[in-house]
Design an enzyme around this catalytic site. Structure first.
Site, PDB file in Angstrom:
ATOM      1  N   GLY A   1     -16.889 -67.437 -76.662  1.00  0.00           N
ATOM      2  CA  GLY A   1     -16.553 -67.572 -75.297  1.00  0.00           C
ATOM      3  C   GLY A   1     -17.607 -67.682 -74.286  1.00  0.00           C
ATOM      4  CB  SER A   2     -18.029 -66.782 -70.718  1.00  0.00           C
ATOM      5  OG  SER A   2     -17.025 -67.563 -70.491  1.00  0.00           O
ATOM      6  CB  THR A   3     -21.487 -64.864 -75.004  1.00  0.00           C
ATOM      7  OG1 THR A   3     -21.032 -65.404 -76.005  1.00  0.00           O
ATOM      8  CG2 THR A   3     -20.975 -63.360 -74.391  1.00  0.00           C
ATOM      9  CG  PHE A   4     -21.537 -71.238 -77.055  1.00  0.00           C
ATOM     10  CD1 PHE A   4     -22.161 -71.126 -78.024  1.00  0.00           C
ATOM     11  CD2 PHE A   4     -21.192 -72.732 -76.611  1.00  0.00           C
ATOM     12  CE1 PHE A   4     -22.725 -72.343 -78.931  1.00  0.00           C
ATOM     13  CE2 PHE A   4     -21.809 -73.731 -77.311  1.00  0.00           C
ATOM     14  CZ  PHE A   4     -22.492 -73.539 -78.393  1.00  0.00           C
TER      15      PHE A   4
END
Length: 647
Positions: free
Chosen positions: A326-329
């Site tokens: 998700g947005s941790t990427f």
């Protein structure tokens, strides 16, 4: 030519002297032989009488003590404890059924264990001892010893059994041991003779399995004399074996205990890495299980309860669980674009709430959009459209290369079971795997950690550590083997532009410390320990256009297994990073609401080395945190009382 009389006399004297010497030697040899015969026939008569009564010499292996496992502070994680058992040797027992009947009158035998022993007896060599009763009492051992003449081939023994004093906290790390199976033997090309001893225990999963050869040690041997009925008459000699190597882990048992308790019964995982050396100081998967249940053979009901649990307690989610990050990427996509020079930290992208690519609309999580956003704003508020735009400009191969540089898609060599590689997809990978061409929509999905991108919690923690330090930090789980320090995981420089890294770190700082940041509610107030982080929410289902038109269904209104995964990564303190943390809560909903509070609590616990002061938390959370700390203290045992410490 004739010899003179004098020469003849001299020759006769020499012959006589030689004859006397030879005769004396023969007489001496005969005397020694007679003395030896007397010694054997008189002084050793009893020994040879026993041998004449069909006694024989047996050589028996002595299992070595298994190496023990300790945490970084010397707290024991896996140890050996005395265990009394009763064995029987088939060829010495004669009528096995009769002997077992006599034994049953003295000791209560479990039917299941007895049947297992009889099966082992039939498929094992007749001279091997088979365990018929394990973990019996000292009174049982005494009764068998007193009645030994009536129990040929039966021997009471004391051995060592594995014990895990910290139980569930280290189940997925240490793993467990169990009796050697046919499957185990089939996987080994030249099995150690120790492994052929019935019920000999070897590592099945975790560290116990991965470092089996270090932990097992070398067998000893003893020569024993047994009589015709199989009774041991005496031990002739003994050669002690070599104990297995002791292992010291990088794990801090107190922090590991807290992390496991903080995750509770959620289906979740968390990893804490020391940024300086790469030491994994905590790595937890929840729910866990008691490894002691497996040591002697787990019952069918207990095993069924574990395998049928939808939260999969036997799976080590921290290293083998793979999730869309998700947005941790987004930091990966940002660094790929920044390094390639296709964007600067100050450049803005307009977010109307979606972007159209190849006749398909890709939405931002915020339906109304974020307006004009730059690097810091996009990370702080987790704008998706900004990263769609970057990905289209930089391309998937550059994003994939940066992901691998930061640890995504790298299988780390730590001794845990089923460590997953994850996936940083490329065009070539899709062609080889699915025989399909990469399409532009795949790149858009990958830019925000969806689509084909997969990462484990361990990889996400490594990613956070590498962003924090700019070094190729590598996770290290083993601190020393038999006192020999293992290589550090500090790592060399990644070669990334430090100024660009600094910009990404500042944006992550804003996520947790700016009022508009997605993790502001889980901030740390202590100025010395403020953290930089990133929330993530990864979809596990497709949202149709019809559902989007009427309003996306809330996670809490969906079945558990269709809810989004919640993720969070961070490092702290911001100025001098000491720890990097990742938390993944399966189907937990939003990263900001479910994963960030857990990660913040774990980070503070690591930084303070125990329960942090309430002043480190936002005021609105302090009453809840105080109650939580008290509850966790009640629920989790004192780690210091569970096992012995050793400096």
């Amino acid at each position: 030519m004739r010899r003179s009389p004098k020469e003849s006399a001299d020759g006769a004297r020499r012959i006589t002297r030689r004859g006397l010497i030879l005769g004396g030697a023969q007489l001496g040899f005969a005397g020694l032989l007679g003395l030896r015969m007397r010694y054997m026939q008189v002084e050793q008569a009893d020994q040879f009488r026993l041998l004449a009564e069909e006694n024989r010499i047996n050589i028996r292996l002595i299992p070595p003590a298994r190496g023990e496992i300790f945490d970084r502070n010397g707290m024991v994680i896996a140890e050996n404890e005395p265990s009394y058992r009763i064995t029987i040797v088939r060829e010495d027992a004669g009528d096995v059924d009769q002997v077992i009947a006599r034994l049953s009158a003295l000791v209560e035998l479990d039917d299941e264990d007895l049947n297992r022993a009889l099966i082992e007896m039939k498929r094992s060599a007749p001279f091997l001892p088979i365990t018929v009763a394990d973990r019996v009492t000292w009174e049982d051992i005494s009764r068998v010893a007193v009645n030994a003449p009536a129990l040929p081939g039966v021997t009471p023994e004391v051995g060592l059994s594995r014990r895990y004093p910290l139980g569930v906290d280290f189940a997925h790390i240490a793993g467990y041991v169990g009796p050697v199976s046919d499957y185990d033997l089939s996987r080994i090309e030249d099995p150690d003779q120790l492994l052929r001893i019935p019920r000999f225990q070897i590592g099945k999963v975790g560290l116990e399995a991965k470092l089996e050869e270090n932990l097992r040690g070398k067998a000893g041997a003893k020569r024993v004399e047994v009589n015709a009925v199989g009774r041991i008459m005496r031990e002739l000699d003994r050669r002690e074996g070599q104990a297995g190597a002791n292992l010291q882990l990088t794990i801090d048992h107190a922090l590991q205990n807290y992390v496991q308790a903080r995750l509770g019964q959620d289906s979740a995982a968390a990893v804490v890495i020391d940024c300086e050396h790469g030491d994994v100081v905590a790595i937890a998967s929840s729910p866990s299980f008691d490894p002691n249940l497996f040591v002697r053979g787990i019952s069918v009901p207990d095993y069924k309860a574990l395998t049928e649990n939808p939260y999969r307690p036997l799976a080590n989610k921290s290293v083998q669980g793979l999730y869309p990050p998700g947005s941790t990427f987004k930091m990966v996509t940002a660094m790929a674009a920044l390094e390639e020079g296709v964007v600067t930290p100050e450049d803005t992208v307009y977010c109307p709430g979606y972007v159209e690519v190849a006749n398909r609309r890709f939405h931002c999580w915020k339906r109304a959009g974020h307006g004009h956003v730059d690097l810091q704003t996009s990370l702080r508020e987790s704008c998706d459209v900004y990263y769609y735009d970057l990905a289209l400009r930089v391309g998937i191969d550059k994003i994939s290369a940066m992901a691998q540089r930061l640890g995504i898609g790298e299988r780390f060599d730590i001794p845990m079971s089923a460590v997953a590689r994850g996936r940083a997809p490329t065009k070539e990978w899709k062609k080889q795997t699915y025989d399909q061409d990469w399409v532009i929509g795949d790149t858009v999905n990958a830019s925000i950690g969806q689509g084909y991108v997969l990462a484990s919690p361990l990889q996400l923690a490594v990613m956070a550590a590498r962003l924090a330090t700019g070094r190729a930090v590598t996770p290290r789980l083993i601190r020393s083997i038999e006192g020999v320090e293992q290589p550090s995981g500090r790592g060399e420089s990644l070669g990334l532009n430090e100024n660009l890294l600094r910009q990404v770190r500042r944006a992550m700082f804003a996520v947790s410390n700016n009022r508009r940041g997605t993790a502001y509610g889980s901030r740390i107030l202590n100025d010395a320990f403020r953290m930089a982080g990133k929330t993530g929410t990864s979809q596990v289902r497709n949202i149709t256009a019809a559902e989007r038109a009427r309003g996306v269904t809330r996670n809490e209104d969906l079945p558990w297994n269709r809810r989004d995964h919640a993720l969070f990564v961070d490092f702290a303190p911001f100025d001098t990073p000491k720890y990097a943390v990742s938390v993944v809560i399966e189907h937990g909903g939003g990263g900001s609401s479910a994963a960030a509070p857990v990660a913040r609590d774990i980070t503070l616990q690591a930084l303070f080395g125990g329960d942090p002061p309430l002043a480190a938390y936002p005021e609105k959370d302090r009453a809840r945190i105080k109650a939580q700390q008290e509850r966790l203290k009640r629920e989790r045992p004192d780690p210091g009382s569970s096992g012995r410490g050793r400096a």
